[in-house]
Scaffold this motif. Structure first.
Motif, PDB file in Angstrom:
ATOM      1  N   LEU A  43      -2.999  -5.742   8.984  1.00 28.84           N
ATOM      2  CA  LEU A  43      -2.961  -4.496   8.215  1.00 28.84           C
ATOM      3  C   LEU A  43      -1.675  -4.416   7.399  1.00 28.84           C
ATOM      4  CD1 LEU A  43      -4.445  -1.897  10.722  1.00 28.84           C
ATOM      5  CD2 LEU A  43      -5.508  -2.730   8.601  1.00 28.84           C
ATOM      6  N   CYS A  44      -0.562  -4.856   7.963  1.00 25.49           N
ATOM      7  CA  CYS A  44       0.701  -4.894   7.201  1.00 25.49           C
ATOM      8  C   CYS A  44       0.563  -5.808   5.989  1.00 25.49           C
ATOM      9  CB  CYS A  44       1.857  -5.362   8.079  1.00 25.49           C
ATOM     10  SG  CYS A  44       2.458  -4.116   9.222  1.00 25.49           S
ATOM     11  N   CYS A  45      -0.068  -6.952   6.172  1.00 24.09           N
ATOM     12  CA  CYS A  45      -0.302  -7.869   5.044  1.00 24.09           C
ATOM     13  C   CYS A  45      -1.127  -7.193   3.955  1.00 24.09           C
ATOM     14  CB  CYS A  45      -1.004  -9.137   5.520  1.00 24.09           C
ATOM     15  SG  CYS A  45      -0.007 -10.218   6.547  1.00 24.09           S
ATOM     16  N   VAL A  46      -2.175  -6.494   4.362  1.00 24.59           N
ATOM     17  CA  VAL A  46      -3.040  -5.796   3.403  1.00 24.59           C
ATOM     18  C   VAL A  46      -2.256  -4.700   2.683  1.00 24.59           C
ATOM     19  CG1 VAL A  46      -5.061  -4.290   3.177  1.00 24.59           C
ATOM     20  CG2 VAL A  46      -5.178  -6.325   4.629  1.00 24.59           C
ATOM     21  N   ILE A  47      -1.466  -3.934   3.421  1.00 27.90           N
ATOM     22  CA  ILE A  47      -0.676  -2.854   2.815  1.00 27.90           C
ATOM     23  C   ILE A  47       0.317  -3.415   1.803  1.00 27.90           C
ATOM     24  CG2 ILE A  47       1.066  -1.084   3.282  1.00 27.90           C
ATOM     25  CD1 ILE A  47      -0.421  -0.673   6.033  1.00 27.90           C
ATOM     26  N   ILE A  48       1.021  -4.471   2.173  1.00 23.91           N
ATOM     27  CA  ILE A  48       1.998  -5.078   1.262  1.00 23.91           C
ATOM     28  C   ILE A  48       1.298  -5.628   0.023  1.00 23.91           C
ATOM     29  CG2 ILE A  48       3.643  -6.989   1.003  1.00 23.91           C
ATOM     30  CD1 ILE A  48       4.323  -6.464   4.037  1.00 23.91           C
ATOM     31  N   ALA A  49       0.173  -6.314   0.215  1.00 22.27           N
ATOM     32  CA  ALA A  49      -0.576  -6.848  -0.936  1.00 22.27           C
ATOM     33  C   ALA A  49      -1.054  -5.710  -1.834  1.00 22.27           C
ATOM     34  CB  ALA A  49      -1.756  -7.686  -0.451  1.00 22.27           C
ATOM     35  N   GLY A  50      -1.500  -4.617  -1.231  1.00 19.38           N
ATOM     36  CA  GLY A  50      -1.973  -3.468  -2.013  1.00 19.38           C
ATOM     37  C   GLY A  50      -0.859  -2.798  -2.792  1.00 19.38           C
ATOM     38  N   ILE A  51       0.293  -2.677  -2.185  1.00 11.83           N
ATOM     39  CA  ILE A  51       1.443  -2.088  -2.886  1.00 11.83           C
ATOM     40  C   ILE A  51       1.876  -2.988  -4.033  1.00 11.83           C
ATOM     41  CG2 ILE A  51       3.898  -1.496  -2.649  1.00 11.83           C
ATOM     42  CD1 ILE A  51       3.181  -0.502   0.218  1.00 11.83           C
ATOM     43  N   TYR A  52       1.936  -4.284  -3.779  1.00 10.19           N
ATOM     44  CA  TYR A  52       2.315  -5.231  -4.832  1.00 10.19           C
ATOM     45  C   TYR A  52       1.294  -5.201  -5.973  1.00 10.19           C
ATOM     46  CZ  TYR A  52       3.747  -9.458  -7.212  1.00 10.19           C
ATOM     47  OH  TYR A  52       4.157 -10.349  -8.172  1.00 10.19           O
ATOM     48  N   SER A  90      -8.155  -4.341  23.141  1.00  8.41           N
ATOM     49  CA  SER A  90      -6.814  -3.754  23.121  1.00  8.41           C
ATOM     50  C   SER A  90      -5.723  -4.823  23.054  1.00  8.41           C
ATOM     51  CB  SER A  90      -6.594  -2.856  24.339  1.00  8.41           C
ATOM     52  OG  SER A  90      -6.707  -3.602  25.530  1.00  8.41           O
ATOM     53  N   ALA A  91      -6.008  -6.031  23.503  1.00  8.70           N
ATOM     54  CA  ALA A  91      -5.029  -7.121  23.436  1.00  8.70           C
ATOM     55  C   ALA A  91      -4.790  -7.588  21.992  1.00  8.70           C
ATOM     56  CB  ALA A  91      -5.494  -8.301  24.286  1.00  8.70           C
ATOM     57  N   GLY A  92      -5.667  -7.205  21.071  1.00  7.57           N
ATOM     58  CA  GLY A  92      -5.535  -7.631  19.684  1.00  7.57           C
ATOM     59  C   GLY A  92      -4.786  -6.663  18.797  1.00  7.57           C
ATOM     60  N   MET A  93      -4.189  -5.640  19.374  1.00  8.74           N
ATOM     61  CA  MET A  93      -3.502  -4.638  18.550  1.00  8.74           C
ATOM     62  C   MET A  93      -2.430  -5.274  17.665  1.00  8.74           C
ATOM     63  SD  MET A  93      -1.768  -1.042  19.486  1.00  8.74           S
ATOM     64  CE  MET A  93      -0.899  -0.100  18.265  1.00  8.74           C
ATOM     65  N   HIS A  94      -1.615  -6.156  18.229  1.00  9.68           N
ATOM     66  CA  HIS A  94      -0.535  -6.760  17.437  1.00  9.68           C
ATOM     67  C   HIS A  94      -1.087  -7.606  16.289  1.00  9.68           C
ATOM     68  CE1 HIS A  94      -1.538  -9.762  20.491  1.00  9.68           C
ATOM     69  NE2 HIS A  94      -0.990 -10.678  19.715  1.00  9.68           N
ATOM     70  N   ILE A  95      -2.251  -8.200  16.493  1.00  9.46           N
ATOM     71  CA  ILE A  95      -2.875  -8.994  15.421  1.00  9.46           C
ATOM     72  C   ILE A  95      -3.375  -8.063  14.318  1.00  9.46           C
ATOM     73  CG2 ILE A  95      -4.803 -10.534  14.875  1.00  9.46           C
ATOM     74  CD1 ILE A  95      -4.428 -11.634  17.781  1.00  9.46           C
ATOM     75  N   LYS A  96      -4.013  -6.972  14.703  1.00 14.03           N
ATOM     76  CA  LYS A  96      -4.478  -5.993  13.714  1.00 14.03           C
ATOM     77  C   LYS A  96      -3.298  -5.402  12.944  1.00 14.03           C
ATOM     78  CE  LYS A  96      -6.913  -3.777  16.832  1.00 14.03           C
ATOM     79  NZ  LYS A  96      -7.775  -2.790  17.512  1.00 14.03           N
ATOM     80  N   VAL A  97      -2.221  -5.102  13.640  1.00 10.45           N
ATOM     81  CA  VAL A  97      -1.027  -4.558  12.980  1.00 10.45           C
ATOM     82  C   VAL A  97      -0.497  -5.557  11.948  1.00 10.45           C
ATOM     83  CG1 VAL A  97       1.409  -3.940  13.323  1.00 10.45           C
ATOM     84  CG2 VAL A  97      -0.344  -2.972  14.809  1.00 10.45           C
ATOM     85  N   PHE A  98      -0.392  -6.817  12.330  1.00  9.15           N
ATOM     86  CA  PHE A  98       0.112  -7.831  11.403  1.00  9.15           C
ATOM     87  C   PHE A  98      -0.756  -7.907  10.148  1.00  9.15           C
ATOM     88  CE2 PHE A  98      -0.161 -12.115   9.669  1.00  9.15           C
ATOM     89  CZ  PHE A  98       1.161 -12.302   9.271  1.00  9.15           C
ATOM     90  N   PHE A 109      -3.730   0.434  -5.026  1.00  2.41           N
ATOM     91  CA  PHE A 109      -3.122   1.140  -3.897  1.00  2.41           C
ATOM     92  C   PHE A 109      -4.181   1.929  -3.133  1.00  2.41           C
ATOM     93  CE2 PHE A 109      -1.357   4.905  -1.924  1.00  2.41           C
ATOM     94  CZ  PHE A 109      -0.398   4.340  -1.088  1.00  2.41           C
ATOM     95  N   PHE A 110      -5.023   2.635  -3.861  1.00  2.00           N
ATOM     96  CA  PHE A 110      -6.017   3.508  -3.230  1.00  2.00           C
ATOM     97  C   PHE A 110      -7.179   2.729  -2.625  1.00  2.00           C
ATOM     98  CE2 PHE A 110      -3.786   6.077  -6.364  1.00  2.00           C
ATOM     99  CZ  PHE A 110      -3.332   7.093  -5.543  1.00  2.00           C
ATOM    100  N   VAL A 111      -7.518   1.590  -3.217  1.00  3.60           N
ATOM    101  CA  VAL A 111      -8.647   0.789  -2.734  1.00  3.60           C
ATOM    102  C   VAL A 111      -8.241  -0.121  -1.579  1.00  3.60           C
ATOM    103  CG1 VAL A 111     -10.289  -1.021  -3.405  1.00  3.60           C
ATOM    104  CG2 VAL A 111      -9.811   0.860  -4.965  1.00  3.60           C
ATOM    105  N   GLN A 112      -7.010  -0.637  -1.613  1.00  2.00           N
ATOM    106  CA  GLN A 112      -6.599  -1.633  -0.639  1.00  2.00           C
ATOM    107  C   GLN A 112      -5.543  -1.120   0.347  1.00  2.00           C
ATOM    108  OE1 GLN A 112      -5.143  -5.239  -2.443  1.00  2.00           O
ATOM    109  NE2 GLN A 112      -5.365  -6.405  -0.580  1.00  2.00           N
ATOM    110  N   ALA A 113      -4.421  -0.637  -0.155  1.00  2.00           N
ATOM    111  CA  ALA A 113      -3.306  -0.279   0.734  1.00  2.00           C
ATOM    112  C   ALA A 113      -3.581   0.995   1.533  1.00  2.00           C
ATOM    113  CB  ALA A 113      -2.019  -0.127  -0.075  1.00  2.00           C
ATOM    114  N   LEU A 114      -4.113   2.013   0.901  1.00  2.00           N
ATOM    115  CA  LEU A 114      -4.310   3.288   1.587  1.00  2.00           C
ATOM    116  C   LEU A 114      -5.264   3.195   2.784  1.00  2.00           C
ATOM    117  CD1 LEU A 114      -3.480   6.244   1.694  1.00  2.00           C
ATOM    118  CD2 LEU A 114      -5.336   6.747   0.087  1.00  2.00           C
ATOM    119  N   PRO A 115      -6.439   2.556   2.637  1.00  2.00           N
ATOM    120  CA  PRO A 115      -7.301   2.437   3.827  1.00  2.00           C
ATOM    121  C   PRO A 115      -6.611   1.689   4.975  1.00  2.00           C
ATOM    122  CG  PRO A 115      -8.548   1.928   1.853  1.00  2.00           C
ATOM    123  CD  PRO A 115      -7.108   2.041   1.434  1.00  2.00           C
ATOM    124  N   ALA A 116      -5.860   0.639   4.650  1.00  2.00           N
ATOM    125  CA  ALA A 116      -5.146  -0.104   5.691  1.00  2.00           C
ATOM    126  C   ALA A 116      -4.069   0.764   6.333  1.00  2.00           C
ATOM    127  CB  ALA A 116      -4.539  -1.376   5.106  1.00  2.00           C
TER     128      ALA A 116
END
Length: 118
Positions: A82-91, A72-80, A101-108
């Motif tokens: 996952l945000c990187c993955v979402i941004i990369a997927g959108i780009y 549970s202490a790693g939530m902020h790391i996972k959030v960071f 988008f569907f392969v990378q950003a959506l699962p994240a």
């Protein structure tokens, strides 16, 4: 929800390990060329760029695994990461293929939503 969120995070990490292997080691092989729709010539001329891209995908996977390993202490790391993955997927969807988008950003994004619901 926490278990479901962590399962999705694991799946996203595994996807990025798969991307690492495809881009770093299989880019100019038949499986890599088929996955990315490349000719042999295209794959050979972009092999070094793809390997660099694969390394970055490995860093994303490593960050997600690091966050998972902290419980549970790693939530902020996972959030960071996952945000990187979402941004990369959108780009990637905007510049290369909508499929990204569907392969990378959506699962994240699903993983992120499940984490916030937990």
């Amino acid at each position: 929800m926490t278990i479901a969120a962590n399962i999705i995070v694991v799946l996203v990490a595994l996807l990025h390990i798969y991307f690492l292997v495809l881009e770093m080691f299989l880019w100019d092989k038949s499986v890599g060329r088929k996955a990315f729709g490349l000719t042999l010539e295209q794959a050979q001329s972009t092999k070094v760029l793809a390997a660099n891209q694969g390394l970055y995908n490995g860093f994303l996977a490593a960050g997600l695994i690091w966050g998972l390993s902290m419980g549970s202490a790693g939530m902020h790391i996972k959030v960071f990461f996952l945000c990187c993955v979402i941004i990369a997927g959108i780009y990637g969807a905007a510049t290369v293929s909508k499929k990204i988008f569907f392969v990378q950003a959506l699962p994240a994004a699903i993983g992120m939503a499940l984490m916030w619901l937990a």
